[in-house]
Design a protein around this motif. Sequence first.
Motif, PDB file in Angstrom:
ATOM      1  N   LEU A 126     -59.320   3.570 102.022  1.00 47.67           N
ATOM      2  CA  LEU A 126     -57.928   3.299 102.345  1.00 47.67           C
ATOM      3  C   LEU A 126     -57.178   2.815 101.107  1.00 47.67           C
ATOM      4  O   LEU A 126     -57.778   2.355 100.137  1.00 47.67           O
ATOM      5  CB  LEU A 126     -57.838   2.228 103.436  1.00 47.67           C
ATOM      6  N   ALA A 127     -55.849   2.915 101.156  1.00 48.34           N
ATOM      7  CA  ALA A 127     -55.007   2.401 100.064  1.00 48.34           C
ATOM      8  C   ALA A 127     -53.590   2.235 100.585  1.00 48.34           C
ATOM      9  O   ALA A 127     -53.220   2.764 101.637  1.00 48.34           O
ATOM     10  CB  ALA A 127     -55.023   3.345  98.861  1.00 48.34           C
ATOM     11  N   THR A 128     -52.792   1.493  99.827  1.00 50.08           N
ATOM     12  CA  THR A 128     -51.360   1.360 100.085  1.00 50.08           C
ATOM     13  C   THR A 128     -50.647   1.557  98.760  1.00 50.08           C
ATOM     14  O   THR A 128     -51.253   1.322  97.700  1.00 50.08           O
ATOM     15  CB  THR A 128     -51.039  -0.015 100.705  1.00 50.08           C
ATOM     16  N   PRO A 129     -49.406   2.016  98.757  1.00 50.01           N
ATOM     17  CA  PRO A 129     -48.731   2.275  97.484  1.00 50.01           C
ATOM     18  C   PRO A 129     -48.622   1.034  96.607  1.00 50.01           C
ATOM     19  O   PRO A 129     -48.064   0.014  97.014  1.00 50.01           O
ATOM     20  CB  PRO A 129     -47.340   2.756  97.919  1.00 50.01           C
ATOM     21  N   GLY A 130     -49.169   1.113  95.407  1.00 43.81           N
ATOM     22  CA  GLY A 130     -49.084   0.034  94.427  1.00 43.81           C
ATOM     23  C   GLY A 130     -48.402   0.530  93.173  1.00 43.81           C
ATOM     24  O   GLY A 130     -47.666   1.513  93.195  1.00 43.81           O
ATOM     25  N   GLY A 131     -48.683  -0.138  92.061  1.00 40.24           N
ATOM     26  CA  GLY A 131     -48.052   0.250  90.814  1.00 40.24           C
ATOM     27  C   GLY A 131     -48.892   1.220  90.019  1.00 40.24           C
ATOM     28  O   GLY A 131     -49.850   1.810  90.525  1.00 40.24           O
ATOM     29  N   LEU A 132     -48.534   1.403  88.737  1.00 38.73           N
ATOM     30  CA  LEU A 132     -49.249   2.313  87.846  1.00 38.73           C
ATOM     31  C   LEU A 132     -50.161   1.573  86.878  1.00 38.73           C
ATOM     32  O   LEU A 132     -50.924   2.191  86.150  1.00 38.73           O
ATOM     33  CB  LEU A 132     -48.262   3.167  87.040  1.00 38.73           C
ATOM     34  N   ILE A 133     -50.055   0.232  86.847  1.00 38.34           N
ATOM     35  CA  ILE A 133     -50.909  -0.589  86.002  1.00 38.34           C
ATOM     36  C   ILE A 133     -51.597  -1.598  86.913  1.00 38.34           C
ATOM     37  O   ILE A 133     -50.941  -2.353  87.631  1.00 38.34           O
ATOM     38  CB  ILE A 133     -50.091  -1.297  84.903  1.00 38.34           C
ATOM     39  N   SER A 134     -52.911  -1.653  86.883  1.00 37.48           N
ATOM     40  CA  SER A 134     -53.641  -2.377  87.922  1.00 37.48           C
ATOM     41  C   SER A 134     -53.587  -3.886  87.773  1.00 37.48           C
ATOM     42  O   SER A 134     -53.879  -4.604  88.734  1.00 37.48           O
ATOM     43  CB  SER A 134     -55.100  -1.913  87.966  1.00 37.48           C
ATOM     44  N   ASP A 135     -53.218  -4.414  86.579  1.00 36.27           N
ATOM     45  CA  ASP A 135     -53.119  -5.869  86.470  1.00 36.27           C
ATOM     46  C   ASP A 135     -51.702  -6.372  86.732  1.00 36.27           C
ATOM     47  O   ASP A 135     -51.389  -7.528  86.473  1.00 36.27           O
ATOM     48  CB  ASP A 135     -53.651  -6.371  85.127  1.00 36.27           C
ATOM     49  N   THR A 136     -50.852  -5.514  87.286  1.00 34.05           N
ATOM     50  CA  THR A 136     -49.547  -5.948  87.790  1.00 34.05           C
ATOM     51  C   THR A 136     -49.748  -6.794  89.037  1.00 34.05           C
ATOM     52  O   THR A 136     -50.594  -6.500  89.879  1.00 34.05           O
ATOM     53  CB  THR A 136     -48.680  -4.726  88.137  1.00 34.05           C
ATOM     54  N   VAL A 304     -59.424   4.508  92.300  1.00 32.26           N
ATOM     55  CA  VAL A 304     -59.384   3.246  91.566  1.00 32.26           C
ATOM     56  C   VAL A 304     -59.294   3.515  90.067  1.00 32.26           C
ATOM     57  O   VAL A 304     -58.572   2.824  89.334  1.00 32.26           O
ATOM     58  CB  VAL A 304     -60.607   2.374  91.896  1.00 32.26           C
ATOM     59  N   GLU A 305     -59.989   4.546  89.592  1.00 23.68           N
ATOM     60  CA  GLU A 305     -59.927   4.908  88.176  1.00 23.68           C
ATOM     61  C   GLU A 305     -58.511   5.348  87.794  1.00 23.68           C
ATOM     62  O   GLU A 305     -57.996   4.972  86.736  1.00 23.68           O
ATOM     63  CB  GLU A 305     -60.931   6.021  87.886  1.00 23.68           C
ATOM     64  N   VAL A 306     -57.890   6.152  88.646  1.00 25.14           N
ATOM     65  CA  VAL A 306     -56.515   6.593  88.378  1.00 25.14           C
ATOM     66  C   VAL A 306     -55.578   5.390  88.271  1.00 25.14           C
ATOM     67  O   VAL A 306     -54.738   5.315  87.377  1.00 25.14           O
ATOM     68  CB  VAL A 306     -56.025   7.545  89.487  1.00 25.14           C
ATOM     69  N   GLN A 307     -55.772   4.424  89.152  1.00 16.94           N
ATOM     70  CA  GLN A 307     -54.913   3.248  89.164  1.00 16.94           C
ATOM     71  C   GLN A 307     -55.037   2.402  87.895  1.00 16.94           C
ATOM     72  O   GLN A 307     -54.161   1.589  87.592  1.00 16.94           O
ATOM     73  CB  GLN A 307     -55.235   2.376  90.383  1.00 16.94           C
ATOM     74  N   GLN A 308     -56.126   2.603  87.143  1.00 11.65           N
ATOM     75  CA  GLN A 308     -56.359   1.800  85.939  1.00 11.65           C
ATOM     76  C   GLN A 308     -56.174   2.587  84.641  1.00 11.65           C
ATOM     77  O   GLN A 308     -56.341   2.036  83.558  1.00 11.65           O
ATOM     78  CB  GLN A 308     -57.769   1.201  85.986  1.00 11.65           C
ATOM     79  N   LEU A 309     -55.785   3.850  84.745  1.00 12.63           N
ATOM     80  CA  LEU A 309     -55.688   4.694  83.559  1.00 12.63           C
ATOM     81  C   LEU A 309     -54.679   4.186  82.536  1.00 12.63           C
ATOM     82  O   LEU A 309     -54.865   4.354  81.327  1.00 12.63           O
ATOM     83  CB  LEU A 309     -55.310   6.121  83.965  1.00 12.63           C
ATOM     84  N   PHE A 310     -53.607   3.566  82.999  1.00 13.35           N
ATOM     85  CA  PHE A 310     -52.530   3.142  82.092  1.00 13.35           C
ATOM     86  C   PHE A 310     -52.711   1.707  81.589  1.00 13.35           C
ATOM     87  O   PHE A 310     -51.908   1.216  80.800  1.00 13.35           O
ATOM     88  CB  PHE A 310     -51.171   3.282  82.787  1.00 13.35           C
TER      89      PHE A 310
END
Length: 465
Positions: A126-136, A304-310
């Motif tokens: 599962l997921a919910t819309p978050g940002g593009l940088i995971s430490d936001t 999860v990897e995509v969410q941390q790419l930036f």
Amino acid sequence: MDVRNTSIEELKSKLTGTVMSVGDPQYDDARGVWNAMIDRKPAVIARCRNTEDVCYAVRFAGEQGLPIAIRGGGHNVAGHAVCDDGVMIDLSEMRGVTVDPDQKRAIVQGGALWRDVDSESQKHGLATPGGLISDTGVAGLTLSGGIGWLRAKHGLSIDCLKAAEVVTADGSVVRTSAEENPDLLWALKGGGGNFGVVITFEFELFPIGPEVMFAAPIYPLSAGPEPIRFWRDFVSEHEGLIGSLCEFSTAAEGEDFPEEYWGQKVFTLACVYNGDAAEGEKLLQPLRELGPMAADFSGRMNYVEVQQLFDELMPAGDFRCYWKARYLSELPDEMIDRAMADAAAAPSANSLSSLWNFGGAVSHVPADETAFGDRSMGWMYSLDAVWSDSKEDAANIAWSRAGWEESAKWDHEGRIYLNFPGHGEDNLELTKRAFGPNYARLAQIKAQYDPNNVFRFNQNISPAA
């Protein structure tokens, strides 16, 4: 009474967390935030561990007549997490995330980062819309809207916010949902940190991953505007399926790029397909066939990897930053040319600028349903100046502001994304423009929950008289 002595000792005796002031060993580290330009000194830092700590800290600020800054992730480019001569309420030790996979809900504490949410929710697919940088931080991103990869199908972060618990200016805890104090929930959906300290968020979750399709063909700027024009038309045709941005940057030296492209300006047509990864791989293939590429990071990969790419582009505390953005009604060829010229002129190799697509689920929400307001913008243009040397402050800020001002001819009703506010110097005018007709209602709700404007280190909404 001296706020730095007797009263601080009293606050220390009440909190299970840590209370710091000038001279304490942890104070300088605790007041630091993600943007290295921000150097502010709160009178008191209250690093809270639970709801009771937050209530005590808010009441303490009220008793002392001090304003409050709220640190969630500390990622806001304007440094709203920290203030001079006020109380900084630090939620960094309140990062818990609890997922109910049957109800498809996540309960998220106010100090959580998006990586915390992604990690726990993806254990259940599962997921919910978050940002593009995971430490936001979850709080800062959500409260001003929340633009992420999943917006095409599931909207903004606020569109998935179902309930919250808030410590208001009098130190009391208020729960808000569609059934309880609904006006407050409406205000939290885009109204920023104006109404209190959000100690828990409740998000709706959706089946996503664990594998998604991420397309990231990278073309040299010398390829000209045709690939970007194709991308514009392509994502418009599939707006309900693709969360995307065209990001301008500088090719770094190293194994990611062939040596012939090192130091060259490039653009990435970055997309996440909001559906089955195999379907997405086929659909997005044309974006990878628009001419010779400098590199191609496309492929099916873990969400999860995509969410941390930036993340590596902007490590916390390493860079000086100034970001501006505006919504665009359209993206004509002339605006694309403008964005390419801005990218070529960027004085820092670390700076980024981006064209973001909207439409899809974002556009389905009526303007009066959330404080965020009108959703009819088609695009957004952001200019993220990122540099290291303080001697280069003026040149980099001028670059970001110039591109922002020159794009005004295509803007959407003068509205901006409040998570990219520069350093807040335009706050009053731009905040009113950002909310449009919703501003008056927000001012009324502000008067109910924070009549003395204690929470004012934000894009501030003054309480209605």
